[in-house]
Each structure stands twice: as structure tokens, then as C-alpha cells.
Design an enzyme around this catalytic site. Sequence first.
Site, PDB file in Angstrom:
ATOM      1  N   VAL A  28       0.819  -1.212   0.000  1.00 43.27           N
ATOM      2  CA  VAL A  28       0.000   0.000   0.000  1.00 43.27           C
ATOM      3  C   VAL A  28       0.850   1.257   0.000  1.00 43.27           C
ATOM      4  CG1 VAL A  28      -1.643   1.349   1.387  1.00 43.27           C
ATOM      5  CG2 VAL A  28      -1.984  -1.115   1.092  1.00 43.27           C
ATOM      6  N   ILE A 130     -12.680 -15.704  -6.029  1.00 44.79           N
ATOM      7  CA  ILE A 130     -12.467 -15.633  -7.475  1.00 44.79           C
ATOM      8  C   ILE A 130     -12.460 -14.171  -7.927  1.00 44.79           C
ATOM      9  CG2 ILE A 130     -13.335 -16.332  -9.730  1.00 44.79           C
ATOM     10  CD1 ILE A 130     -14.820 -18.606  -8.329  1.00 44.79           C
ATOM     11  N   GLU A 184     -26.307 -23.632   5.429  1.00 41.32           N
ATOM     12  CA  GLU A 184     -26.772 -23.137   6.714  1.00 41.32           C
ATOM     13  C   GLU A 184     -27.866 -24.047   7.273  1.00 41.32           C
ATOM     14  OE1 GLU A 184     -25.446 -20.602   8.211  1.00 41.32           O
ATOM     15  OE2 GLU A 184     -24.236 -19.800   6.572  1.00 41.32           O
ATOM     16  N   LYS A 199     -26.331 -12.426  -6.819  1.00 42.16           N
ATOM     17  CA  LYS A 199     -25.044 -12.369  -7.518  1.00 42.16           C
ATOM     18  C   LYS A 199     -25.240 -12.123  -9.008  1.00 42.16           C
ATOM     19  CE  LYS A 199     -22.937 -15.461  -4.126  1.00 42.16           C
ATOM     20  NZ  LYS A 199     -22.468 -16.840  -3.838  1.00 42.16           N
TER      21      LYS A 199
END
Length: 428
Positions: A28, A130, A184, A199
Amino acid sequence: MALLGCGVVGTEVVRLLSEQADDLAARVGAPLELAGIAVRRLDRQREGVDPALVTTDAHTLVTRDDVDLVIEVIGGIEPARTLLLEAMKAGKSVISANKALLAEDGETLFAAAREYGADIYYEAAVAGAIPLLRPLRESLVGDHVHRVLGIVNGTTNYILDQMDTHGAGFNDALEDAQALGYAEADPTADVEGFDAAAKAAILAQLAFHTRVTAADVHREGITEVTAADVSGAQEMDSVVKLLAICERVPAEDGRNGRGVSVRVHPAMIPRSHPLASVREAYNAVFVEAESAGSLMFYGAGAGGAPTASAVLGDLVAVARNLVGGTSGPVEVTYAQLPVLPMGETVTRYYIQLDVADRPGVLATVAEEFARHGVSIRSVRQEGLGEDAQLVVVTHRASDAALSATVEGLRNLEMVREVASVMRVEGDE
């Protein structure tokens, strides 16, 4: 920086910040210091987390003068939306893993980022580790994306993979996924397609520069996928997958976009297709662009460490912008293409019928397809007498025509049952 949420992903973010502090500072150009962590409850044990950093006052934390950026991993719509808006109004850049919020009200967040000059990055919201969103947002921004197709939910991919490779029933495969931590206790968001739909909305918005929300996405889950569906796919040398499909639909002149189609549903794909070999809880996404051609992204789509990896990738990018006094790209929806209804989508169907075993059945069934303008690609009869079945695969037709055909078949006296209906994707 401030961290909102310290569950599975948040804990991994804290761990990576500590373990990689020197490397991150070098990348950074300045040290990254965690100023505070907002949680709902103080009484939980959080391994590796300094209790002095933990607070339940998230609103004060995100507006503190010593906070330059805010990482949000709490999920849900509220209070996440309010906290991120407060942070940007106070001049902070934000990083989010919140697919539900971005899919429902991303436009509000993007507008705030433009108004207050803040960065908003959210690679972790789709497909875990990804690197998918940044290529769409930056690398392919000079190209013309035609289609995004993929497996974006690891839970459903694991369940369908178990049904295909081990002959497991849906309920047994789901219980196995829960035992392994892939699903879940309440798996509704995954198995009913809500997670994948959120998504898909994010992917479509980035790919087509058009406002798309989760409500715009045609959504079907996998709870109705049966052993007969899986067996039928195997007989066609295919496999069943829950697919997210985002397509730019060209106008009749072939130049301008008529609209976009965004859908999530189970479908049969040939085993020769690369997505067919994506097993267990992995994700994979194809991006098809005019100049770049076909690109495939594959990897772990969920989990604490993979998702935290994506968060830290965004963190380095945002922190570099802060050090350099610049900002990253802001989403634009200049194209304003309409989201087309599912009925206008062109696809193929696999249909299995339990029929009366008598002369004229095939002709009557074929006539019903013709009545709705649907062409039959192949048909075969299996069994005799009470076990007689017809298996039909169609050519491409509008989904509305195919749906009407199925309803018409159900009303035929010689059709005892429409046993299986599944869309078919891949090359015809």
C-alpha cells in the site's frame, strides 16, 4: 480503518491483517491499522481479536476522524446500508461483501460514492476469492460483454454434484452439505436461488452497464430437482447445474441492444461443457466478450478465508487510492437497457411424459408442440403399458411458448403426468 462484523469472514479479515501487516504496508505504501470492530454482542469469544477494539456502537465508529475506510461484512440490508451511507457521507471509502444489499439497492450506494467522492469496492460479494468483478469493472470495460454464465453458489453445486455422482436424493445431499458446513441450518437462500439471484444481478449490472436488481432476476431453486431429472440428464450425457445466466439480447438490426435477460435456474448442460466438471462446492463463471472471447474464472466461491482474501484485495486497492489521493471507478448505468421478462428468453427444454401406450399418442403430443410453435429436436419412447414414457428435447424457442406447451401437455387425456421438465443449455 473500521471493520463492521466479526463472524466467520470478519475474524479471517482480522487474522490476515495481523499476519500480513508488513507485506500489506509495503504493497500500500502506508501501514494499515484497525481502529475498531463493530459487533452486535460483546459477550462472544473471538479468537485472535483484541477485545479493546470491539464495540457495539457502529454509528460512532464509522464516522470517527481516525477512520479512513470501512469494511462491511455483517450482511443483510439494515443496518448495513445506513452505516455505509453514513461512512461515505463522512468521507470514508467502503468495502463490502454484502451481495444482498448491493443487489437490492446498489444504486443508492453508488450514488453516494459519486456524491461524496468515496470508493466502493465489493469483490467479495460474488464468488468468494475468485477475481471476477474487477475484470468486469476494469479489465473488460473497453470491451462489449455479450454473456455471463456460471455456477455462483457452492451449496447447490455440492448438492447437485452428490445427486449426480453418488445417486443421493436431494434431502440426503442437503444434510451432507449442512454437516460439512456448506449449507446453513436454514438453507433457503441457497437452495431456492436467492443467493445466486443476487449475484446474477450484480454481474449483469457490471457487464451491461444497466441497472439490475435482484427483483429483476428470474429465479428458480433446486428443491424440485428429482432423481428422474438427474437420471434423464445422464441419459443425455449431461449434468444438472444451477446456473446464473446474464445475456445481452440484440435488437433485430443486430447492432443495438434490445435488452438484457437475467435468470437463475437449474438446467441440463452437456458433460463436454467445462461447467459440467465443476464439482463439490466450487464456483466457475464464463464471460463472453466481443474482443476478448470466452474467459473462464474458477475457484472457491465461499468460506471465511477465500472471502477474506477478496476483501483484502479490495482493501489494498482502496488504501492505495487513499495514499495516492485518487479514487477508483464508479459504476455507471448509462446503457439503461430494459430487463426482459423470462417469457422472451430463448432456450430449450427436456420434457419427460408418462403416457398411455396406444396408437396416436406421439402424433397428438407432436401436434401440441406445433400448436405453440415449438420444434421438436428429438423424441424417444421408453417402456410399455403402464410404464410408457415419451422423452422430448426441443429446439430453441421462447420460454413463454415452451411453458404454454407444457401446460397444454398436462391437459391432454393421454398424458398421465408431465414427470420432468428441465431447461437445456449449451450448444444445440
